[in-house]
Motif scaffolding. Structure first.
Motif, PDB file in Angstrom:
ATOM      1  N   ILE A 280      -5.253   7.678   3.496  1.00 31.66           N
ATOM      2  CA  ILE A 280      -5.700   9.038   3.832  1.00 31.66           C
ATOM      3  C   ILE A 280      -4.554  10.026   3.681  1.00 31.66           C
ATOM      4  O   ILE A 280      -4.708  11.100   3.095  1.00 31.66           O
TER       5      ILE A 280
ATOM      6  N   THR B 154       0.842  -1.201   0.000  1.00 33.89           N
ATOM      7  CA  THR B 154       0.000   0.000   0.000  1.00 33.89           C
ATOM      8  C   THR B 154       0.872   1.245   0.000  1.00 33.89           C
ATOM      9  O   THR B 154       0.627   2.200  -0.751  1.00 33.89           O
TER      10      THR B 154
ATOM     11  N   LEU C 273     -10.705   8.958   9.302  1.00 35.23           N
ATOM     12  CA  LEU C 273     -10.492   7.548   9.642  1.00 35.23           C
ATOM     13  C   LEU C 273     -11.804   6.944  10.136  1.00 35.23           C
ATOM     14  O   LEU C 273     -12.126   5.787   9.817  1.00 35.23           O
TER      15      LEU C 273
ATOM     16  N   ALA D 261     -13.997   5.760   7.333  1.00 34.52           N
ATOM     17  CA  ALA D 261     -13.504   4.519   6.738  1.00 34.52           C
ATOM     18  C   ALA D 261     -13.849   3.319   7.619  1.00 34.52           C
ATOM     19  O   ALA D 261     -14.335   2.291   7.137  1.00 34.52           O
TER      20      ALA D 261
ATOM     21  N   THR E 196     -10.512   3.211   0.618  1.00 35.10           N
ATOM     22  CA  THR E 196     -10.348   2.296   1.758  1.00 35.10           C
ATOM     23  C   THR E 196     -11.327   1.130   1.646  1.00 35.10           C
ATOM     24  O   THR E 196     -11.002   0.005   2.030  1.00 35.10           O
ATOM     25  N   TRP E 197     -12.523   1.401   1.101  1.00 36.26           N
ATOM     26  CA  TRP E 197     -13.480   0.307   0.925  1.00 36.26           C
ATOM     27  C   TRP E 197     -12.871  -0.753  -0.006  1.00 36.26           C
ATOM     28  O   TRP E 197     -12.882  -1.949   0.287  1.00 36.26           O
TER      29      TRP E 197
ATOM     30  N   GLN F 171      -6.314  -2.879   9.214  1.00 42.32           N
ATOM     31  CA  GLN F 171      -7.107  -1.824   8.570  1.00 42.32           C
ATOM     32  C   GLN F 171      -6.673  -0.413   8.994  1.00 42.32           C
ATOM     33  O   GLN F 171      -6.530   0.462   8.148  1.00 42.32           O
ATOM     34  N   THR F 172      -6.419  -0.214  10.283  1.00 40.11           N
ATOM     35  CA  THR F 172      -6.111   1.145  10.737  1.00 40.11           C
ATOM     36  C   THR F 172      -4.881   1.696  10.029  1.00 40.11           C
ATOM     37  O   THR F 172      -4.913   2.780   9.431  1.00 40.11           O
TER      38      THR F 172
ATOM     39  N   ALA G 142     -11.252   8.989   0.209  1.00 38.79           N
ATOM     40  CA  ALA G 142     -10.702   7.998   1.131  1.00 38.79           C
ATOM     41  C   ALA G 142     -11.704   6.892   1.388  1.00 38.79           C
ATOM     42  O   ALA G 142     -11.329   5.715   1.472  1.00 38.79           O
ATOM     43  N   SER G 143     -13.014   7.238   1.498  1.00 37.80           N
ATOM     44  CA  SER G 143     -13.963   6.145   1.762  1.00 37.80           C
ATOM     45  C   SER G 143     -14.044   5.198   0.581  1.00 37.80           C
ATOM     46  O   SER G 143     -14.192   3.984   0.766  1.00 37.80           O
TER      47      SER G 143
ATOM     48  N   PHE H 112      -5.407   2.171   6.261  1.00 34.86           N
ATOM     49  CA  PHE H 112      -6.285   3.311   5.967  1.00 34.86           C
ATOM     50  C   PHE H 112      -5.547   4.627   6.141  1.00 34.86           C
ATOM     51  O   PHE H 112      -5.697   5.554   5.341  1.00 34.86           O
TER      52      PHE H 112
ATOM     53  N   PHE I 187     -10.022  -2.608   1.622  1.00 36.81           N
ATOM     54  CA  PHE I 187     -10.465  -3.606   2.600  1.00 36.81           C
ATOM     55  C   PHE I 187     -11.038  -4.835   1.904  1.00 36.81           C
ATOM     56  O   PHE I 187     -10.672  -5.968   2.200  1.00 36.81           O
TER      57      PHE I 187
END
Lengths: 274, 195
Positions: free
Chosen positions: B84, A17, B120, B123, B59-60, B76-77, B55-56, B80, B63
């Motif tokens: 961001i 990432t 965050l 997300a 990040t979706w 995830q944190t 970002a949403s 994400f 994930f």
């Protein structure tokens, strides 16, 4: 996927990432890069950093940009000393002599001892607020209210409010940025060359008898000064004597001749007026 | 029609009823930091709307297509935050190019959107509520809209307060915090509008 070491997965996911995001940013940076002349930053550093706006630009950085990109004169900064000017002229390869230092002066001498107050003002201690309440508590509707609006906007702390509620400028600290000129609701403050020492400290357009009733040091429009000075150095605007700072004024006989002592000489400190 | 209502409710819910700043207390830092002038508040709002919406979406996808197949949801944190941060940098770069004045006015608060917990939060909530892709984007956009609404209302109030004369003990941040509390109370009035 169960056989893979979670550490490897973590490394791969976060590393992957990260690299993907980094690459995307690198591409974006190519398209969005801003080429800035390095001299702009240097000139910004050289300038005093007061961000007073006295030069006519939005701040020191803006003025630096104008100098480098548009070749604007380098002597517009009133806060800059000779050292700053020398550095700037060295960098830009142009020579410039410093413009004469200018200072602000409050054209009113009527403190609480000399001028009457019409009522007791208990509102917000700000000239603009006081001015909005029935034209201010001062008898004279042109004079300094003395609630210190100018003193608060002054970036160098050059304006003092005396114990008798009058604003006075200390020329040594003043950088002639004009912030006080803009904020004064009575337009009493003027930027003048520092070499000018004789001033009419009154802006009252009232007629003589009214002025006399309201203030001991107001201009009553007797025209004595206009008749006894160099041609056109002091002119009458209605019943108010006004110094024309574009013309030389050498004689100080006007100071003695003024019947209300509203013409004064300022030496090094404007607060020395009597 | 069913769809439209569903999205409308989602947007209304995220922007007003569960307002990120005033109901969930996320993103308080810029809410207090850049609420001095309407102009910078609007700039900040636009930046947050852009970052939160993008970002949403990303990040979706991250994930759904990377973390879940690798059974690495616990990352995830940090993942994400990376996404961001990238968008924030993108905003900063483009703002520096197209609006240097706004860039200067926002100052440190622009890179700080990275740690704006509302971003965050969007997300993470998207994942928790198992939104679809379109729902995630709508939720992110609406959440940012709610943030913008709260920020701009609050800035307007603060500009007025600056011109008034509160008792000395309340001056500055103190009265601002009280105002924020009252504003939050006012938004509680939306509770129950959308479940």
């Amino acid at each position: 996927m169960t056989g893979v070491d979670p550490v490897t997965v973590g490394l791969a996911v976060v590393g992957g990432t990260g690299i993907a995001c980094g690459a995307a940013l690198a591409v974006a940076a190519r398209f969005l890069s801003v080429k800035e002349d390095p001299r702009i930053e240097k000139a910004t550093e050289i300038l005093p950093g007061a961000n007073c706006g006295g030069c006519g630009y939005a701040g020191c950085a803006d003025y630096a940009k104008a100098i480098v990109l548009n070749g604007v004169a380098i002597n517009l900064c009133s806060a800059a000393g000779e050292e700053v000017l020398a550095l700037l002229s060295e960098m830009m390869g142009v020579s410039a002599t410093a413009a004469e230092k200018r200072v602000a002066i409050v054209l009113c001498g009527g403190d609480t001892e000399k001028a009457v107050r019409r009522f007791k003002y208990n509102g917000i201690a700000d000239c603009r607020a006081a001015h909005a309440v029935g034209g201010g508590d001062k008898g004279c509707s042109y004079g300094c209210l003395g609630y210190g609006s100018c003193s608060r906007v002054c970036p160098t702390g050059a304006i003092e409010i005396t114990a008798n509620q009058l604003a006075v400028v200390h020329p040594a600290l003043c950088i002639a940025c004009g912030a006080c000129v803009k904020v004064c609701p009575r337009s009493l403050i003027k930027i003048v060359p520092v070499s000018r020492t004789i001033h009419v400290l009154c802006r009252s357009k009232d007629k003589g008898p009214i002025v006399k009733k309201l203030c001991k040091v107001g201009c009553i429009g007797c025209t004595v000064c206009a008749k006894n000075c160099d041609e056109g150095a002091i002119v009458m605007e209605g019943t108010l004597a006004v110094v024309d700072y574009a013309r030389p004024l050498t004689t100080d006989v006007v100071i003695e001749k003024c019947p209300t002592n509203c013409i004064v000489r300022t030496e090094t400190e404007v607060s020395d007026k009597s | 029609m069913q769809h439209v209502t569903e999205y409308l409710l989602l947007i209304l819910g995220a922007a007003l009823v569960n307002n990120f700043v005033l109901r969930q207390f996320l993103g308080i830092c810029p809410f207090l930091g850049v609420s001095r002038k309407i102009k910078t508040a609007v700039g900040m709002s636009l930046a947050v709307i852009f970052v939160m919406t993008c970002a949403s979406a990303v990040t979706w996808a991250l994930f759904r297509f990377v973390l879940v197949p690798l059974s690495a949801e616990y990352l995830q944190t940090i993942a994400f935050i990376l996404v961001i941060a990238t968008f924030v940098q993108l905003v900063e770069l483009s703002m520096k190019k197209f609006s240097p004045a706004l860039h200067q006015a926002l100052g440190i608060f622009l890179p700080l959107i990275t740690t704006n917990c509302a971003v965050l939060g969007v997300a993470v909530i998207n994942i928790k509520k198992m939104h679809t892709f379109m729902q995630s984007v709508a939720f992110g956009f609406a959440g940012a809209l709610g943030f913008a609404l709260a920020l701009i209302i609050f800035t307007g109030l603060r500009e007025k307060i600056d011109r008034s004369d509160p008792p000395k003990a309340f001056q500055g941040v103190a009265i601002a915090l009280i105002t924020a509390g009252l504003l939050s109370l006012a938004f509680m009035g939306f509770a129950g509008l959308v479940k």
